[in-house]
Structures are given as structure tokens and as C-alpha cells.
Design a protein around this motif. Structure first.
Motif, PDB file in Angstrom:
ATOM      1  N   MET A  13      13.336  11.224 -10.540  1.00  0.00           N
ATOM      2  CA  MET A  13      12.226  10.307 -10.596  1.00  0.00           C
ATOM      3  C   MET A  13      11.010  10.940  -9.900  1.00  0.00           C
ATOM      4  SD  MET A  13      11.698   6.703  -8.560  1.00  0.00           S
ATOM      5  CE  MET A  13      11.790   7.532  -6.991  1.00  0.00           C
ATOM      6  N   GLU A  14       9.904  10.927 -10.570  1.00  0.00           N
ATOM      7  CA  GLU A  14       8.665  11.402  -9.967  1.00  0.00           C
ATOM      8  C   GLU A  14       8.017  10.243  -9.219  1.00  0.00           C
ATOM      9  OE1 GLU A  14       4.400  13.101 -11.421  1.00  0.00           O
ATOM     10  OE2 GLU A  14       6.180  13.713 -12.533  1.00  0.00           O
ATOM     11  N   ARG A  15       7.798  10.438  -7.945  1.00  0.00           N
ATOM     12  CA  ARG A  15       7.227   9.376  -7.112  1.00  0.00           C
ATOM     13  C   ARG A  15       5.744   9.190  -7.410  1.00  0.00           C
ATOM     14  NH1 ARG A  15      10.709   7.801  -3.188  1.00  0.00           N
ATOM     15  NH2 ARG A  15      12.314   9.268  -2.613  1.00  0.00           N
ATOM     16  N   LEU A  16       5.308   7.967  -7.221  1.00  0.00           N
ATOM     17  CA  LEU A  16       3.886   7.673  -7.328  1.00  0.00           C
ATOM     18  C   LEU A  16       3.133   8.437  -6.246  1.00  0.00           C
ATOM     19  CD1 LEU A  16       4.172   3.833  -7.837  1.00  0.00           C
ATOM     20  CD2 LEU A  16       3.266   5.447  -9.498  1.00  0.00           C
ATOM     21  N   GLN A  17       1.920   8.852  -6.566  1.00  0.00           N
ATOM     22  CA  GLN A  17       1.070   9.538  -5.601  1.00  0.00           C
ATOM     23  C   GLN A  17      -0.327   8.948  -5.658  1.00  0.00           C
ATOM     24  OE1 GLN A  17       1.153  13.788  -5.694  1.00  0.00           O
ATOM     25  NE2 GLN A  17       3.366  13.884  -5.577  1.00  0.00           N
ATOM     26  N   VAL A  18      -0.993   8.938  -4.515  1.00  0.00           N
ATOM     27  CA  VAL A  18      -2.375   8.468  -4.444  1.00  0.00           C
ATOM     28  C   VAL A  18      -3.193   9.459  -3.626  1.00  0.00           C
ATOM     29  CG1 VAL A  18      -1.740   6.022  -4.627  1.00  0.00           C
ATOM     30  CG2 VAL A  18      -2.015   7.047  -2.381  1.00  0.00           C
ATOM     31  N   GLN A  21      10.076   2.244  -9.091  1.00  0.00           N
ATOM     32  CA  GLN A  21      10.312   3.152  -7.972  1.00  0.00           C
ATOM     33  C   GLN A  21      10.854   2.392  -6.771  1.00  0.00           C
ATOM     34  OE1 GLN A  21       7.205   5.991  -6.918  1.00  0.00           O
ATOM     35  NE2 GLN A  21       7.743   5.804  -4.769  1.00  0.00           N
ATOM     36  N   MET A  22      10.291   1.215  -6.486  1.00  0.00           N
ATOM     37  CA  MET A  22      10.729   0.410  -5.354  1.00  0.00           C
ATOM     38  C   MET A  22      12.206   0.045  -5.498  1.00  0.00           C
ATOM     39  SD  MET A  22       9.300  -3.271  -4.072  1.00  0.00           S
ATOM     40  CE  MET A  22      10.050  -4.142  -5.447  1.00  0.00           C
ATOM     41  N   THR A  23      12.614  -0.359  -6.685  1.00  0.00           N
ATOM     42  CA  THR A  23      14.004  -0.752  -6.925  1.00  0.00           C
ATOM     43  C   THR A  23      14.946   0.414  -6.649  1.00  0.00           C
ATOM     44  OG1 THR A  23      13.284  -2.358  -8.571  1.00  0.00           O
ATOM     45  CG2 THR A  23      15.600  -1.672  -8.655  1.00  0.00           C
TER      46      THR A  23
END
Length: 110
Positions: A1-6, A99-101
Motif C-alpha cells: 500500500m502506498e501511503r498518502l503524502q502531503v 489506509q486508516m483501516t
């Protein structure tokens, strides 16, 4: 899984999800290149009846926009006031929920 980025304040962060003691969602940002870069992206002001799939974001300059642009939150649901401060309430995106799950399941194994 590719994590969200900001990107916030010219720093790239990876998004991580946790829970506050009352079950509200907490988002933490960890620097991707600067190991010392760490910050909470949400706050918990004691409201336990938040709308489902939502978070409280402090109104720091541009933080909500960075989370929106990074695909973490959607348009605002409203605001909450605590003391002299106003906070935005935002619904999490489907990608953030996914992603949270996964992260909550990983955390439960530990």
C-alpha cells in the motif's frame, strides 16, 4: 500500500492514522526526508459526537489545504469552537479511510 503524502510548509510528510482515547481519529505527519519533521495534523477537543469518518483540523496556515490537496480530507463539514479557537471538521476521503483501516488492523496486531 502506498501511503498518502502531503506537502506542508515546504516539507514532505507521510500520513499516519491513530485513535485518540475517545475513539476520534488522529492524523500524524512524519517527514519523508527530514527525520525530525513530525507534527499532529488533527486535534481532539473533547467532542465525541463527530460525524462518522471525520476529523478536526486546527486552522494552522494552509494545513487543511495541504491535507485536501494530498487527498486526505474532503470539503469542510463545518467548524467547532473551543475556548477562543475555531477548528475545521472535515470528512476523510475514501483513500484515507482505506489506509486508516489497514493501519488500525496493523496496530491491533501489536
Amino acid at each position: 500500500m502506498e501511503r498518502l503524502q502531503v506537502n506542508y510548509a515546504d516539507t514532505d510528510y507521510e500520513v499516519h492514522f491513530h485513535e485518540y482515547n475517545d475513539g476520534n481519529v488522529a492524523i500524524y505527519l512524519h517527514g519523508t526526508t527530514d527525520e525530525d519533521a513530525f507534527m499532529p495534523a488533527t486535534t481532539n477537543i473533547g467532542y465525541t459526537q463527530l460525524p462518522e469518518r471525520s476529523v478536526i483540523v486546527d486552522h494552522w496556515a494552509g494545513l487543511a489545504f495541504a491535507l485536501f490537496k494530498g487527498g486526505v480530507i474532503d470539503e469542510p463539514l463545518g467548524t467547532l469552537t473551543s475556548g477562543f479557537n475555531n477548528y475545521g471538521v472535515f470528512r476523510l476521503t475514501d483513500k484515507a479511510i482505506e489506509q486508516m483501516t489497514i493501519e488500525f488492523k496493523e496496530q491491533a496486531k501489536v
